[in-house]
Design an enzyme around this catalytic site. Structure first.
Site, PDB file in Angstrom:
ATOM      1  N   GLY A  10       1.000  -1.057  -0.029  1.00  0.00           N
ATOM      2  CA  GLY A  10       0.033   0.000  -0.041  1.00  0.00           C
ATOM      3  C   GLY A  10       0.949   1.330   0.136  1.00  0.00           C
ATOM      4  N   GLN A  11       0.216   2.329   0.100  1.00  0.00           N
ATOM      5  CA  GLN A  11       1.158   3.691  -0.124  1.00  0.00           C
ATOM      6  C   GLN A  11       1.865   3.724   1.069  1.00  0.00           C
ATOM      7  OE1 GLN A  11      -0.844   7.436  -1.980  1.00  0.00           O
ATOM      8  NE2 GLN A  11      -2.939   6.507  -0.856  1.00  0.00           N
ATOM      9  N   ILE A  36      -4.274 -10.391   7.291  1.00  0.00           N
ATOM     10  CA  ILE A  36      -4.436 -10.125   8.443  1.00  0.00           C
ATOM     11  C   ILE A  36      -5.861 -10.612   9.049  1.00  0.00           C
ATOM     12  CG2 ILE A  36      -2.724  -8.217   8.357  1.00  0.00           C
ATOM     13  CD1 ILE A  36      -5.209  -6.318   8.836  1.00  0.00           C
ATOM     14  N   THR A  61      -9.533   0.227   2.205  1.00  0.00           N
ATOM     15  CA  THR A  61      -9.406   1.670   2.246  1.00  0.00           C
ATOM     16  C   THR A  61     -10.423   2.179   1.392  1.00  0.00           C
ATOM     17  OG1 THR A  61      -7.510   1.716   0.958  1.00  0.00           O
ATOM     18  CG2 THR A  61      -7.172   1.829   3.081  1.00  0.00           C
ATOM     19  N   TYR A 124     -16.758   2.907   6.451  1.00  0.00           N
ATOM     20  CA  TYR A 124     -15.287   2.754   6.628  1.00  0.00           C
ATOM     21  C   TYR A 124     -14.699   3.350   7.881  1.00  0.00           C
ATOM     22  CZ  TYR A 124     -10.452   4.268   5.755  1.00  0.00           C
ATOM     23  OH  TYR A 124      -9.062   4.699   5.989  1.00  0.00           O
ATOM     24  N   TRP A 149      -6.394  11.957   4.330  1.00  0.00           N
ATOM     25  CA  TRP A 149      -5.899  12.478   2.655  1.00  0.00           C
ATOM     26  C   TRP A 149      -4.512  11.963   2.225  1.00  0.00           C
ATOM     27  CZ3 TRP A 149      -8.654  17.575   1.612  1.00  0.00           C
ATOM     28  CH2 TRP A 149      -9.966  17.641   1.755  1.00  0.00           C
TER      29      TRP A 149
HETATM   30  N1  LIG Z   1      -5.560   6.537   1.876  1.00  0.00           N
HETATM   31  C1  LIG Z   1      -5.825   7.462   2.704  1.00  0.00           C
HETATM   32  O1  LIG Z   1      -6.522   8.453   2.388  1.00  0.00           O
HETATM   33  C2  LIG Z   1      -5.850   7.514   4.133  1.00  0.00           C
HETATM   34  C3  LIG Z   1      -6.231   8.423   4.922  1.00  0.00           C
HETATM   35  C4  LIG Z   1      -6.288   8.261   6.419  1.00  0.00           C
HETATM   36  C5  LIG Z   1      -5.843   6.881   6.829  1.00  0.00           C
HETATM   37  N2  LIG Z   1      -5.285   6.216   6.116  1.00  0.00           N
HETATM   38  C6  LIG Z   1      -5.027   4.948   6.687  1.00  0.00           C
HETATM   39  O2  LIG Z   1      -3.465   4.615   6.488  1.00  0.00           O
HETATM   40  C7  LIG Z   1      -3.511   3.311   6.302  1.00  0.00           C
HETATM   41  C8  LIG Z   1      -2.800   3.010   5.133  1.00  0.00           C
HETATM   42  O3  LIG Z   1      -3.342   3.575   4.004  1.00  0.00           O
HETATM   43  P1  LIG Z   1      -2.971   3.310   2.418  1.00  0.00           P
HETATM   44  O4  LIG Z   1      -3.319   4.612   1.722  1.00  0.00           O
HETATM   45  O5  LIG Z   1      -1.433   3.037   2.460  1.00  0.00           O
HETATM   46  O6  LIG Z   1      -3.759   2.243   2.052  1.00  0.00           O
HETATM   47  P2  LIG Z   1      -3.491   1.350   0.587  1.00  0.00           P
HETATM   48  O7  LIG Z   1      -2.777   2.134  -0.400  1.00  0.00           O
HETATM   49  O8  LIG Z   1      -5.200   0.886   0.092  1.00  0.00           O
HETATM   50  O9  LIG Z   1      -2.959   0.015   1.126  1.00  0.00           O
HETATM   51  C9  LIG Z   1      -3.417  -0.883   1.889  1.00  0.00           C
HETATM   52  C10 LIG Z   1      -3.094  -2.209   1.687  1.00  0.00           C
HETATM   53  O10 LIG Z   1      -3.787  -3.050   2.723  1.00  0.00           O
HETATM   54  C11 LIG Z   1      -3.618  -4.199   1.919  1.00  0.00           C
HETATM   55  N3  LIG Z   1      -4.673  -5.232   2.347  1.00  0.00           N
HETATM   56  C12 LIG Z   1      -5.900  -5.133   2.310  1.00  0.00           C
HETATM   57  N4  LIG Z   1      -6.408  -6.285   2.658  1.00  0.00           N
HETATM   58  C13 LIG Z   1      -5.705  -7.057   3.668  1.00  0.00           C
HETATM   59  C14 LIG Z   1      -5.578  -8.041   4.174  1.00  0.00           C
HETATM   60  N5  LIG Z   1      -6.890  -8.667   4.531  1.00  0.00           N
HETATM   61  N6  LIG Z   1      -4.523  -8.633   4.675  1.00  0.00           N
HETATM   62  C15 LIG Z   1      -3.315  -7.887   4.485  1.00  0.00           C
HETATM   63  N7  LIG Z   1      -3.274  -6.774   3.704  1.00  0.00           N
HETATM   64  C16 LIG Z   1      -4.577  -6.298   3.190  1.00  0.00           C
HETATM   65  C17 LIG Z   1      -3.752  -3.987   0.549  1.00  0.00           C
HETATM   66  O11 LIG Z   1      -3.640  -4.961  -0.390  1.00  0.00           O
HETATM   67  P3  LIG Z   1      -4.436  -5.438  -1.722  1.00  0.00           P
HETATM   68  O12 LIG Z   1      -4.336  -4.126  -2.675  1.00  0.00           O
HETATM   69  O13 LIG Z   1      -3.668  -6.604  -2.147  1.00  0.00           O
HETATM   70  O14 LIG Z   1      -5.817  -5.733  -1.149  1.00  0.00           O
HETATM   71  C18 LIG Z   1      -3.053  -2.755   0.475  1.00  0.00           C
HETATM   72  O15 LIG Z   1      -1.695  -2.824  -0.047  1.00  0.00           O
HETATM   73  C19 LIG Z   1      -4.777   2.488   6.495  1.00  0.00           C
HETATM   74  O16 LIG Z   1      -4.752   2.247   7.935  1.00  0.00           O
HETATM   75  C20 LIG Z   1      -5.675   3.574   6.154  1.00  0.00           C
HETATM   76  O17 LIG Z   1      -6.866   3.501   7.066  1.00  0.00           O
HETATM   77  C21 LIG Z   1      -5.328   6.177   4.574  1.00  0.00           C
END
Ligand SMILES: NC(=O)c1ccc[n+]([C@@H]2O[C@H](COP(=O)([O-])OP(=O)(O)OC[C@H]3O[C@@H](n4cnc5c(N)ncnc54)[C@H](OP(=O)(O)O)[C@@H]3O)[C@@H](O)[C@H]2O)c1
Length: 289
Positions: A10-11, A36, A61, A124, A149
């Protein structure tokens, strides 16, 4: 130091992997190598590897899709987090977990501190709040970092969406009544690394970019910087619209800017915002016209 990182594709996961010190032992797991939601697999990987710290960057997400996939969102964001907290507790490891500004209802008008009571307005946000509470209640050695964001050179995010859309249309409608703080995933990764070194930091913390903006202002800023690097972006206009006129499956908090001053005062090194222009430079060659 031994680190088990989940969501490594992920990001935030990728940005953290890029930045972790090379001498640290790392298992960077993704959804294929460690789902997980599978408690037994989580427990056995943790028992075998014996990490000092588990960083949970895995999450469901997709905010709009969560409205019709609540069970999946809760399985990953709540039960998955609990599985990691229980596994961490079993070997006395620390859990660092990520959460979101979407745990708030959006009725605030000032940057939201950790003392503000959460009250999510979409599935969410509810699933992420459930994960926070489960992790904090299951294991005393839990650190939660709420951010907002998130954008980066990796994966799907708002910056990539605006750049991609701008090469297809001359006007882009973006909501002007949703406010938060755009945050570079690499800056969150820096904060996590500093928090790994800060053994006394526990509980709930906010960390986000330092510009509070509406989504429309953020989009305008992206286009302005992109136009300095590629003239095709210069003529594209942002049309500021209201959320009510731009229906989405999930309700979003109107105001979700976080106050992260409590954490920033504790960090040993300041983390200035990485310039957005730098991320745009990395993204532009990957944007298809
Ligand atoms: N993006 C935002 O704007 C934002 C804002 C505030 C907080 N956050 C928080 O920051 C954190 C990281 O966000 P991000 O933007 O990096 O998210 P992301 O790019 O969507 O990455 C999330 C990762 O989690 C993996 N994942 C999903 N289901 C899974 C599972 N069952 N077991 C293991 N891995 C799994 C996904 O893999 P697959 O693609 O293979 O499913 C993906 O690589 C999260 O907790 C999110 O809630 C994000």
């Amino acid at each position: 130091m031994r680190i088990l990182l989940t969501g490594a594709k992920g990001q935030i996961g990728r940005c953290l992997k890029d930045r972790l010190p090379e001498e640290w032992e790392l298992i960077a797991s993704d959804s294929k190598t460690l789902d997980i939601t599978e408690a037994h697999n989580v427990s056995s990987m943790v028992k075998t590897f014996e990490p000092d710290i588990i960083v949970n960057a895995a999450a469901y997400t997709q905010v709009d899709q969560a409205e019709t996939e609540a069970a999946r969102a809760f399985a990953i964001n709540a039960t998955g987090t609990l599985n990691l907290a229980n596994a961490a507790k079993a070997i006395d490891a620390r859990l660092i977990h990520l959460s979101t500004d979407m745990v708030f209802d959006g009725r605030q008008s000032m940057p939201i501190t950790e003392a503000t009571a959460p009250d999510p307005v979409n599935v969410y946000g509810k699933s992420k709040l459930a994960g926070e509470l489960l992790a904090l209640n299951a294991h005393v050695d839990t650190t939660i970092i709420r951010t907002a964001w998130v954008f980066s050179e990796y994966g799907h995010n708002f910056v990539r969406t605006i750049l991609t859309t701008a090469l297809k249309q001359q006007t882009i409608a973006v909501v002007a009544d949703q406010v938060s703080c755009p945050t570079y995933a690499g800056d969150v990764a820096e904060a996590i690394i500093q928090m790994i070194h800060m053994h006394h930091v526990r509980g709930l913390w906010h960390f986000c970019g330092q510009n509070i903006q509406t989504k429309a202002e953020f989009a305008q800023h992206i286009l302005h910087l992109a136009a300095q690097q590629d003239p095709r972006f210069a003529s594209v206009q942002i049309e500021a619209v209201q959320t009510a006129d731009y229906p989405a499956a999930a309700t979003r908090p109107a105001y979700a800017a976080l106050s992260d001053q409590a954490l920033r005062q504790k960090l040993p090194q300041p983390i200035p915002d990485t310039p957005l222009a730098r991320i745009i430079t990395q993204l532009l060659p990957t944007i298809e016209s």
